[in-house]
Scaffold this motif. Structure first.
Motif, PDB file in Angstrom:
ATOM      1  N   PRO A   1       0.813  -1.213   0.000  1.00 63.15           N
ATOM      2  CA  PRO A   1       0.000   0.000   0.000  1.00 63.15           C
ATOM      3  C   PRO A   1       0.848   1.266   0.000  1.00 63.15           C
ATOM      4  CG  PRO A   1       0.183  -0.806   2.231  1.00 63.15           C
ATOM      5  CD  PRO A   1       0.918  -1.802   1.355  1.00 63.15           C
ATOM      6  N   THR A   2       0.233   2.386  -0.380  1.00 62.03           N
ATOM      7  CA  THR A   2       0.894   3.675  -0.237  1.00 62.03           C
ATOM      8  C   THR A   2       0.784   4.125   1.224  1.00 62.03           C
ATOM      9  OG1 THR A   2      -1.146   4.798  -0.899  1.00 62.03           O
ATOM     10  CG2 THR A   2       0.506   4.383  -2.618  1.00 62.03           C
ATOM     11  N   PRO A   3       1.721   4.971   1.687  1.00 61.78           N
ATOM     12  CA  PRO A   3       1.724   5.360   3.107  1.00 61.78           C
ATOM     13  C   PRO A   3       0.516   6.211   3.493  1.00 61.78           C
ATOM     14  CG  PRO A   3       3.836   5.867   2.039  1.00 61.78           C
ATOM     15  CD  PRO A   3       2.868   5.533   0.953  1.00 61.78           C
ATOM     16  N   LEU A   4       0.177   6.128   4.769  1.00 61.14           N
ATOM     17  CA  LEU A   4      -0.794   7.030   5.392  1.00 61.14           C
ATOM     18  C   LEU A   4      -0.037   7.785   6.477  1.00 61.14           C
ATOM     19  CD1 LEU A   4      -3.806   7.906   5.562  1.00 61.14           C
ATOM     20  CD2 LEU A   4      -4.060   6.209   7.388  1.00 61.14           C
ATOM     21  N   GLU A   5       0.086   9.109   6.307  1.00 65.50           N
ATOM     22  CA  GLU A   5       0.944   9.911   7.182  1.00 65.50           C
ATOM     23  C   GLU A   5       0.140  10.968   7.941  1.00 65.50           C
ATOM     24  OE1 GLU A   5       4.920   9.755   4.302  1.00 65.50           O
ATOM     25  OE2 GLU A   5       3.797  11.640   4.524  1.00 65.50           O
ATOM     26  N   PRO A   6       0.514  11.250   9.183  1.00 65.32           N
ATOM     27  CA  PRO A   6      -0.164  12.316   9.933  1.00 65.32           C
ATOM     28  C   PRO A   6       0.245  13.692   9.430  1.00 65.32           C
ATOM     29  CG  PRO A   6       1.676  11.451  11.201  1.00 65.32           C
ATOM     30  CD  PRO A   6       1.575  10.590   9.968  1.00 65.32           C
ATOM     31  N   ALA A   7      -0.649  14.653   9.599  1.00 66.29           N
ATOM     32  CA  ALA A   7      -0.359  16.044   9.219  1.00 66.29           C
ATOM     33  C   ALA A   7      -0.788  16.956  10.362  1.00 66.29           C
ATOM     34  CB  ALA A   7      -1.086  16.400   7.930  1.00 66.29           C
ATOM     35  N   PRO A   8      -0.108  16.870  11.511  1.00 68.65           N
ATOM     36  CA  PRO A   8      -0.585  17.589  12.700  1.00 68.65           C
ATOM     37  C   PRO A   8      -0.505  19.106  12.612  1.00 68.65           C
ATOM     38  CG  PRO A   8       1.576  16.582  13.105  1.00 68.65           C
ATOM     39  CD  PRO A   8       1.075  16.051  11.797  1.00 68.65           C
ATOM     40  N   ARG A   9       0.553  19.644  11.980  1.00 74.84           N
ATOM     41  CA  ARG A   9       0.679  21.102  11.921  1.00 74.84           C
ATOM     42  C   ARG A   9      -0.371  21.694  10.985  1.00 74.84           C
ATOM     43  NH1 ARG A   9       4.849  23.682  10.175  1.00 74.84           N
ATOM     44  NH2 ARG A   9       4.719  25.300  11.766  1.00 74.84           N
ATOM     45  N   LEU A  10      -0.621  21.023   9.882  1.00 76.78           N
ATOM     46  CA  LEU A  10      -1.672  21.474   8.969  1.00 76.78           C
ATOM     47  C   LEU A  10      -3.043  21.348   9.635  1.00 76.78           C
ATOM     48  CD1 LEU A  10      -2.684  22.419   6.216  1.00 76.78           C
ATOM     49  CD2 LEU A  10      -2.489  20.059   5.402  1.00 76.78           C
ATOM     50  N   ALA A  11      -3.241  20.252  10.367  1.00 72.02           N
ATOM     51  CA  ALA A  11      -4.514  20.054  11.056  1.00 72.02           C
ATOM     52  C   ALA A  11      -4.805  21.204  12.013  1.00 72.02           C
ATOM     53  CB  ALA A  11      -4.495  18.720  11.807  1.00 72.02           C
ATOM     54  N   ARG A  12      -3.829  21.539  12.831  1.00 71.78           N
ATOM     55  CA  ARG A  12      -4.043  22.634  13.790  1.00 71.78           C
ATOM     56  C   ARG A  12      -4.269  23.967  13.082  1.00 71.78           C
ATOM     57  NH1 ARG A  12       0.059  19.732  16.843  1.00 71.78           N
ATOM     58  NH2 ARG A  12       1.655  21.045  15.859  1.00 71.78           N
ATOM     59  N   ALA A  13      -3.575  24.168  11.973  1.00 71.41           N
ATOM     60  CA  ALA A  13      -3.693  25.435  11.247  1.00 71.41           C
ATOM     61  C   ALA A  13      -5.086  25.654  10.675  1.00 71.41           C
ATOM     62  CB  ALA A  13      -2.650  25.495  10.130  1.00 71.41           C
ATOM     63  N   ILE A  14      -5.797  24.578  10.373  1.00 72.59           N
ATOM     64  CA  ILE A  14      -7.131  24.735   9.759  1.00 72.59           C
ATOM     65  C   ILE A  14      -8.269  24.511  10.753  1.00 72.59           C
ATOM     66  CG2 ILE A  14      -6.239  24.137   7.487  1.00 72.59           C
ATOM     67  CD1 ILE A  14      -7.569  21.406   7.745  1.00 72.59           C
ATOM     68  N   GLY A  15      -7.920  24.277  12.034  1.00 70.52           N
ATOM     69  CA  GLY A  15      -8.957  24.173  13.050  1.00 70.52           C
ATOM     70  C   GLY A  15      -9.313  22.769  13.481  1.00 70.52           C
ATOM     71  N   LEU A  16      -8.474  21.791  13.168  1.00 68.80           N
ATOM     72  CA  LEU A  16      -8.692  20.423  13.622  1.00 68.80           C
ATOM     73  C   LEU A  16      -7.702  20.089  14.728  1.00 68.80           C
ATOM     74  CD1 LEU A  16      -9.168  18.584  10.182  1.00 68.80           C
ATOM     75  CD2 LEU A  16     -10.948  19.383  11.775  1.00 68.80           C
ATOM     76  N   GLY A  17      -7.936  18.947  15.401  1.00 68.73           N
ATOM     77  CA  GLY A  17      -6.981  18.463  16.378  1.00 68.73           C
ATOM     78  C   GLY A  17      -5.761  17.882  15.691  1.00 68.73           C
ATOM     79  N   ALA A  18      -4.644  17.830  16.428  1.00 63.04           N
ATOM     80  CA  ALA A  18      -3.374  17.408  15.838  1.00 63.04           C
ATOM     81  C   ALA A  18      -3.436  16.012  15.255  1.00 63.04           C
ATOM     82  CB  ALA A  18      -2.266  17.492  16.882  1.00 63.04           C
ATOM     83  N   ASP A  19      -4.274  15.130  15.798  1.00 64.64           N
ATOM     84  CA  ASP A  19      -4.346  13.744  15.331  1.00 64.64           C
ATOM     85  C   ASP A  19      -5.520  13.502  14.381  1.00 64.64           C
ATOM     86  OD1 ASP A  19      -3.174  11.114  15.418  1.00 64.64           O
ATOM     87  OD2 ASP A  19      -4.919  10.453  16.574  1.00 64.64           O
ATOM     88  N   ASP A  20      -6.188  14.575  13.974  1.00 67.33           N
ATOM     89  CA  ASP A  20      -7.408  14.407  13.165  1.00 67.33           C
ATOM     90  C   ASP A  20      -7.144  14.238  11.680  1.00 67.33           C
ATOM     91  OD1 ASP A  20      -8.878  14.705  15.470  1.00 67.33           O
ATOM     92  OD2 ASP A  20      -9.395  16.805  15.101  1.00 67.33           O
ATOM     93  N   LEU A  21      -6.051  14.806  11.170  1.00 67.77           N
ATOM     94  CA  LEU A  21      -5.837  14.871   9.722  1.00 67.77           C
ATOM     95  C   LEU A  21      -4.658  13.995   9.312  1.00 67.77           C
ATOM     96  CD1 LEU A  21      -6.589  16.104   6.970  1.00 67.77           C
ATOM     97  CD2 LEU A  21      -5.039  17.998   7.498  1.00 67.77           C
ATOM     98  N   TRP A  22      -4.912  13.123   8.332  1.00 67.75           N
ATOM     99  CA  TRP A  22      -3.897  12.221   7.798  1.00 67.75           C
ATOM    100  C   TRP A  22      -3.890  12.340   6.280  1.00 67.75           C
ATOM    101  CZ3 TRP A  22      -1.126   8.477  10.888  1.00 67.75           C
ATOM    102  CH2 TRP A  22      -1.389   8.622  12.255  1.00 67.75           C
ATOM    103  N   VAL A  23      -2.761  12.025   5.668  1.00 65.65           N
ATOM    104  CA  VAL A  23      -2.615  12.161   4.217  1.00 65.65           C
ATOM    105  C   VAL A  23      -2.295  10.793   3.618  1.00 65.65           C
ATOM    106  CG1 VAL A  23      -1.427  13.318   2.321  1.00 65.65           C
ATOM    107  CG2 VAL A  23      -1.766  14.517   4.502  1.00 65.65           C
TER     108      VAL A  23
END
Length: 335
Positions: free
Chosen positions: A17-39
């Motif tokens: 499979p292709t990787p699934l990576e966290p994006a904590p700084r982007l998540a916080r910048a757009i109003g989500l929690g640090a563990d909410d957004l993955w790429v």
């Protein structure tokens, strides 16, 4: 290498499979929690510079090889990611490739067009035509190739057919093994096949498509492809589609998209393109702002690739270069 799947035949063009990576700084910048957004990094698929079309082309090229094809013929815009990756797949498989592109020669040959040439594809310029005119030109090219003794396989626009969408049905299933608790997958909706496969795998409630202006009726297009995959009913009105990021048209750069490109780059070092992934990220940001996506639930952004297209988009390049902080002679540039 090919493998059987029912009556279809798939050729392997990448490692999964292709990787699934966290994006904590982007998540916080757009109003989500640090563990909410993955790429989901489908931009890291190795062949031809990467991108979502490889998943579709595994099925489409498998069918072409099974039919004895000697040349792949497909269509697209001058900076088409799909055209680039069809050219790369042809090179990998030892097939000739003819790309029927809208427009005329003489515009920028950077970005995807440069790679088309590097992979050895032949370009036929179709002039100022709509989708039907582009398809008709491709049919005429295929007929000429037959007369010359070739065996052409017509690969659909964007790789988006029911067969091609099987690649993203598999991707959706792959994603469920990586993030079974995923609440929303955000994806660019171009020719429709990527979103359709995800909808059939995950259900329409968990897939948010962001319309990029590539087709006239994205809901109807995605619905038809998704319904054709498994026979399940996915009516257009049940799909989650944002139509607010197209701006003045497919190739234009909007301020929300430019802001999304800059924010993703500066928070995560993540490079998006101005037509597809930039619009998808702008749609994700807008969805958080209006409450369609909320904190505390896992959201996955599907990175479908397209980096070479950035270098073929003069407006986006000019804006990106204008962001440079030039150091003055005294070395007092801001940090």
């Amino acid at each position: 290498m090919t493998s059987d799947s029912g009556i279809h035949r798939r050729v392997t063009l990448a490692t999964w499979p292709t990787p699934l990576e966290p994006a904590p700084r982007l998540a916080r910048a757009i109003g989500l929690g640090a563990d909410d957004l993955w790429v989901k990094r489908d931009d890291l698929i190795g062949l031809g510079g990467g991108g979502n079309k490889i998943r579709k082309l595994e099925w489409l090229c498998g069918a072409a090889l099974a039919d004895g094809a000697t040349v792949l013929v497909t269509t697209g815009a001058p900076q088409s990611n799909h055209a680039r990756l069809t050219a790369a797949a042809g090179a990998r498989l030892g097939l000739d490739v003819v790309l029927v592109l809208a427009g005329t020669p003489g515009a920028s040959a950077s970005g995807n067009l440069a790679l088309d040439g590097l992979f050895g594809a032949t370009v036929v310029w179709a002039g100022d035509v709509d989708g039907e005119g582009l398809a008709a030109t491709a049919e005429r090219v295929a007929e000429r190739l037959r007369r010359e003794g070739g065996v052409p396989a017509l690969i659909p626009f964007g790789g988006s057919s029911v067969l091609g969408a099987r690649g993203y049905l598999a991707c959706g299933q792959e994603l469920l093994t990586q993030a079974p608790d995923v609440e929303t997958v955000v994806v660019a909706a171009g020719s429709g096949g990527t979103m359709a496969g995800l909808v059939d795998a995950l259900g329409p409630a968990r897939v948010l498509g962001v319309h990029c202006g590539a087709v006239a009726d994205p809901a109807l297009t995605v619905s038809a492809l998704a319904c054709g995959l498994s026979g399940a009913d996915h009516p257009p009105h049940e799909l989650r589609l944002r139509l607010d990021q197209v701006g003045a048209g497919y190739g234009t750069l909007t301020e929300p998209v430019m802001s999304a490109l800059t924010l993703a780059a500066r928070t995560e070092g993540l490079v998006l393109d101005p037509v597809y992934t930039g619009r998808a990220m702008a749609g994700l940001i807008a969805a958080v702002a209006d409450g369609d996506i909320v904190a505390g639930r896992r959201t996955v952004f599907l990175h479908t690739g397209g980096l070479p297209g950035l270098f073929g988009h003069p407006a986006a390049l000019a804006r990106a270069e204008a962001e440079l902080s030039a150091e003055d002679a005294q070395g007092t540039a801001p940090r």
